[in-house]
Write a protein that holds these residues in place. Structure first.
Motif, PDB file in Angstrom:
ATOM      1  N   GLU A   1       0.839  -1.209   0.000  1.00  0.00           N
ATOM      2  CA  GLU A   1       0.000   0.000   0.000  1.00  0.00           C
ATOM      3  C   GLU A   1       0.868   1.252   0.000  1.00  0.00           C
ATOM      4  OE1 GLU A   1      -2.554  -0.335   3.336  1.00  0.00           O
ATOM      5  OE2 GLU A   1      -3.891  -1.830   2.411  1.00  0.00           O
ATOM      6  N   CYS A   2       1.950   1.210   0.776  1.00  0.00           N
ATOM      7  CA  CYS A   2       2.849   2.360   0.831  1.00  0.00           C
ATOM      8  C   CYS A   2       3.523   2.582  -0.524  1.00  0.00           C
ATOM      9  CB  CYS A   2       3.898   2.150   1.913  1.00  0.00           C
ATOM     10  SG  CYS A   2       4.976   3.583   2.157  1.00  0.00           S
ATOM     11  N   ILE A   3       3.971   1.490  -1.145  1.00  0.00           N
ATOM     12  CA  ILE A   3       4.595   1.589  -2.472  1.00  0.00           C
ATOM     13  C   ILE A   3       3.605   2.167  -3.478  1.00  0.00           C
ATOM     14  CG2 ILE A   3       5.515   0.239  -4.403  1.00  0.00           C
ATOM     15  CD1 ILE A   3       6.715  -1.671  -2.335  1.00  0.00           C
ATOM     16  N   SER A   4       2.349   1.715  -3.343  1.00  0.00           N
ATOM     17  CA  SER A   4       1.311   2.228  -4.238  1.00  0.00           C
ATOM     18  C   SER A   4       1.098   3.721  -4.027  1.00  0.00           C
ATOM     19  CB  SER A   4      -0.006   1.478  -4.001  1.00  0.00           C
ATOM     20  OG  SER A   4      -1.020   1.989  -4.824  1.00  0.00           O
ATOM     21  N   GLU A   5       1.127   4.168  -2.753  1.00  0.00           N
ATOM     22  CA  GLU A   5       0.965   5.593  -2.445  1.00  0.00           C
ATOM     23  C   GLU A   5       2.151   6.409  -2.988  1.00  0.00           C
ATOM     24  OE1 GLU A   5      -1.542   7.402  -0.988  1.00  0.00           O
ATOM     25  OE2 GLU A   5      -2.652   5.534  -1.316  1.00  0.00           O
ATOM     26  N   VAL A   6       3.330   5.868  -2.887  1.00  0.00           N
ATOM     27  CA  VAL A   6       4.514   6.540  -3.444  1.00  0.00           C
ATOM     28  C   VAL A   6       4.340   6.730  -4.943  1.00  0.00           C
ATOM     29  CG1 VAL A   6       6.983   6.296  -3.959  1.00  0.00           C
ATOM     30  CG2 VAL A   6       6.120   5.760  -1.657  1.00  0.00           C
TER      31      VAL A   6
ATOM     32  N   GLN B   1       3.995  10.260  -7.063  1.00  0.00           N
ATOM     33  CA  GLN B   1       4.842  10.540  -8.222  1.00  0.00           C
ATOM     34  C   GLN B   1       3.993  10.949  -9.422  1.00  0.00           C
ATOM     35  OE1 GLN B   1       8.149  10.739  -8.559  1.00  0.00           O
ATOM     36  NE2 GLN B   1       8.021  11.122 -10.753  1.00  0.00           N
ATOM     37  N   LYS B   2       2.935  10.258  -9.652  1.00  0.00           N
ATOM     38  CA  LYS B   2       2.060  10.562 -10.792  1.00  0.00           C
ATOM     39  C   LYS B   2       1.360  11.922 -10.609  1.00  0.00           C
ATOM     40  CE  LYS B   2       1.226   5.795 -12.175  1.00  0.00           C
ATOM     41  NZ  LYS B   2       0.231   4.720 -12.335  1.00  0.00           N
ATOM     42  N   TYR B   3       0.915  12.191  -9.350  1.00  0.00           N
ATOM     43  CA  TYR B   3       0.262  13.480  -9.090  1.00  0.00           C
ATOM     44  C   TYR B   3       1.255  14.641  -9.297  1.00  0.00           C
ATOM     45  CZ  TYR B   3      -4.063  11.464  -7.219  1.00  0.00           C
ATOM     46  OH  TYR B   3      -5.258  10.819  -7.084  1.00  0.00           O
ATOM     47  N   ALA B   4       2.498  14.435  -8.887  1.00  0.00           N
ATOM     48  CA  ALA B   4       3.516  15.477  -9.063  1.00  0.00           C
ATOM     49  C   ALA B   4       3.751  15.736 -10.550  1.00  0.00           C
ATOM     50  CB  ALA B   4       4.813  15.056  -8.385  1.00  0.00           C
TER      51      ALA B   4
ATOM     52  N   ASN C   1       1.717  23.718 -12.277  1.00  0.00           N
ATOM     53  CA  ASN C   1       1.403  24.051 -10.882  1.00  0.00           C
ATOM     54  C   ASN C   1       2.526  23.478 -10.007  1.00  0.00           C
ATOM     55  OD1 ASN C   1       0.304  24.569  -8.391  1.00  0.00           O
ATOM     56  ND2 ASN C   1      -1.778  23.982  -9.002  1.00  0.00           N
ATOM     57  N   GLU C   2       3.611  24.212  -9.919  1.00  0.00           N
ATOM     58  CA  GLU C   2       4.795  23.726  -9.212  1.00  0.00           C
ATOM     59  C   GLU C   2       4.550  23.558  -7.711  1.00  0.00           C
ATOM     60  OE1 GLU C   2       8.154  26.116 -10.022  1.00  0.00           O
ATOM     61  OE2 GLU C   2       8.112  25.746 -12.194  1.00  0.00           O
ATOM     62  N   ALA C   3       3.725  24.443  -7.139  1.00  0.00           N
ATOM     63  CA  ALA C   3       3.444  24.343  -5.696  1.00  0.00           C
ATOM     64  C   ALA C   3       2.796  23.005  -5.380  1.00  0.00           C
ATOM     65  CB  ALA C   3       2.550  25.491  -5.264  1.00  0.00           C
ATOM     66  N   ASP C   4       1.784  22.642  -6.196  1.00  0.00           N
ATOM     67  CA  ASP C   4       1.144  21.338  -5.987  1.00  0.00           C
ATOM     68  C   ASP C   4       2.136  20.205  -6.224  1.00  0.00           C
ATOM     69  OD1 ASP C   4      -1.179  22.622  -5.416  1.00  0.00           O
ATOM     70  OD2 ASP C   4      -2.097  22.298  -7.385  1.00  0.00           O
ATOM     71  N   ALA C   5       2.996  20.386  -7.243  1.00  0.00           N
ATOM     72  CA  ALA C   5       3.988  19.347  -7.533  1.00  0.00           C
ATOM     73  C   ALA C   5       4.910  19.141  -6.335  1.00  0.00           C
ATOM     74  CB  ALA C   5       4.787  19.729  -8.781  1.00  0.00           C
ATOM     75  N   LYS C   6       5.334  20.244  -5.703  1.00  0.00           N
ATOM     76  CA  LYS C   6       6.194  20.144  -4.528  1.00  0.00           C
ATOM     77  C   LYS C   6       5.483  19.432  -3.376  1.00  0.00           C
ATOM     78  CE  LYS C   6       9.093  24.225  -5.367  1.00  0.00           C
ATOM     79  NZ  LYS C   6       9.486  25.558  -4.864  1.00  0.00           N
ATOM     80  N   THR C   7       4.204  19.762  -3.218  1.00  0.00           N
ATOM     81  CA  THR C   7       3.437  19.113  -2.135  1.00  0.00           C
ATOM     82  C   THR C   7       3.402  17.595  -2.334  1.00  0.00           C
ATOM     83  OG1 THR C   7       2.034  21.066  -1.862  1.00  0.00           O
ATOM     84  CG2 THR C   7       1.186  18.971  -1.006  1.00  0.00           C
TER      85      THR C   7
ATOM     86  N   LEU D   1       5.508  15.813  -4.079  1.00  0.00           N
ATOM     87  CA  LEU D   1       6.858  15.264  -3.943  1.00  0.00           C
ATOM     88  C   LEU D   1       7.282  15.167  -2.472  1.00  0.00           C
ATOM     89  CD1 LEU D   1       8.681  17.061  -6.904  1.00  0.00           C
ATOM     90  CD2 LEU D   1       8.008  14.651  -6.751  1.00  0.00           C
ATOM     91  N   MET D   2       6.852  16.147  -1.648  1.00  0.00           N
ATOM     92  CA  MET D   2       7.141  16.075  -0.213  1.00  0.00           C
ATOM     93  C   MET D   2       6.420  14.871   0.424  1.00  0.00           C
ATOM     94  SD  MET D   2       7.017  20.122   0.879  1.00  0.00           S
ATOM     95  CE  MET D   2       7.115  19.695   2.605  1.00  0.00           C
ATOM     96  N   LYS D   3       5.174  14.696   0.010  1.00  0.00           N
ATOM     97  CA  LYS D   3       4.403  13.542   0.524  1.00  0.00           C
ATOM     98  C   LYS D   3       5.062  12.239   0.080  1.00  0.00           C
ATOM     99  CE  LYS D   3       0.928  11.457   2.463  1.00  0.00           C
ATOM    100  NZ  LYS D   3       0.780  11.444   3.936  1.00  0.00           N
ATOM    101  N   LYS D   4       5.546  12.255  -1.163  1.00  0.00           N
ATOM    102  CA  LYS D   4       6.236  11.063  -1.672  1.00  0.00           C
ATOM    103  C   LYS D   4       7.473  10.761  -0.834  1.00  0.00           C
ATOM    104  CE  LYS D   4       8.928   9.463  -5.625  1.00  0.00           C
ATOM    105  NZ  LYS D   4       9.471   9.808  -6.949  1.00  0.00           N
TER     106      LYS D   4
END
Length: 228
Positions: A64-69, A73-76, A84-90, A92-95
């Motif tokens: 599940e964690c690998i799937s979330e990672v 990545q896909k959302y970024a 939308n770099e701000a969203d991309a950073k968010t 990537l931080m979550k990743k």
């Protein structure tokens, strides 16, 4: 885990020979030993299943964690494509956070997998040993039955030898009884023998004949004296 391994080690190192040496009835002891071993096997099986369940959960959490990672990545990537770099950073931080979690979950899974493999191997070994003892139980009981039969034969032979000795004593008693009977019959024969009556009569008449001779001699002397 240490407690499980210790208990399993105790089960596997149980000295059945020592138990059998103390047993009054080895056949019953074998059955009791196998019942105890199967009871222990049930406990090991339950604990093995619990550890295997932990492995399954650890694997599920890791996946599940690998799937979330992968999702982060896909959302970024989508956020970058949407400029939308701000969203991309968010994302990537979550990743990054998820990757740290993934690292910890991987260690948990590796440990759970190793424990499950050990328990499964020991469980399978115990099952194999129980099956082997079940197979040997029949042969052991057969040997015990033969030993008991031989013991009975030995006792019967000992009894037969004792009976033989009794028969020998009985023969001696019978021989003595025959001798006593022969002596009694001989005495009866002696007691029943009759005295020959003619012997007494002959003796009587023999005595009378001697007296007549004496009388005749006396008469002859008297006659000769008279002629003088």
């Amino acid at each position: 885990m240490a407690g499980i391994l210790k208990r399993f080690s105790d089960i596997m190192s149980a000295n059945m020979n020592a138990l059998l040496d103390k047993a009054e009835d080895p056949a019953k002891m074998i059955d009791q030993y196998l019942r105890n071993l199967k009871s222990d096997l049930d406990k090991v099986k339950a604990e093995t299943a619990a550890i295997m369940a932990e492995e399954t959960k650890a694997k599920r959490d890791l996946n599940e964690c690998i799937s979330e990672v992968d999702k982060m990545q896909k959302y970024a990537e989508k956020a970058v494509l949407a400029s939308n770099e701000a969203d991309a950073k968010t994302f990537l931080m979550k990743k990054a956070q998820l990757i740290e979690k993934q690292y910890e979950l991987q260690k948990v899974f590796d440990s759970a997998s190793e424990n499950a493999a050990k328990m499964k191997s020991m469980h399978d070994k115990l099952v194999s040993d129980v099956n082997d003892l079940n197979a040997r139980k029949t042969a052991i009981k057969a040997k015990i039955a033969v030993a008991k039969t031989q013991d009975k034969i030995n006792k019967i032979e000992a009894g037969a030898w004792g009976a033989h000795n009794n028969m020998s004593a009985f023969d001696r008693m019978e021989e003595k009884a025959d001798r006593m009977l022969d002596e009694a019959n001989a005495m009866a024969t002696l007691n029943n023998e009759k005295i020959d009556e003619t012997i007494e009569l002959k003796n009587q008449y023999d005595g009378q004949s001697k007296a007549d001779v004496e009388d005749e001699l006396t008469a002859l002397k008297n006659k000769l004296e008279a002629k003088k």
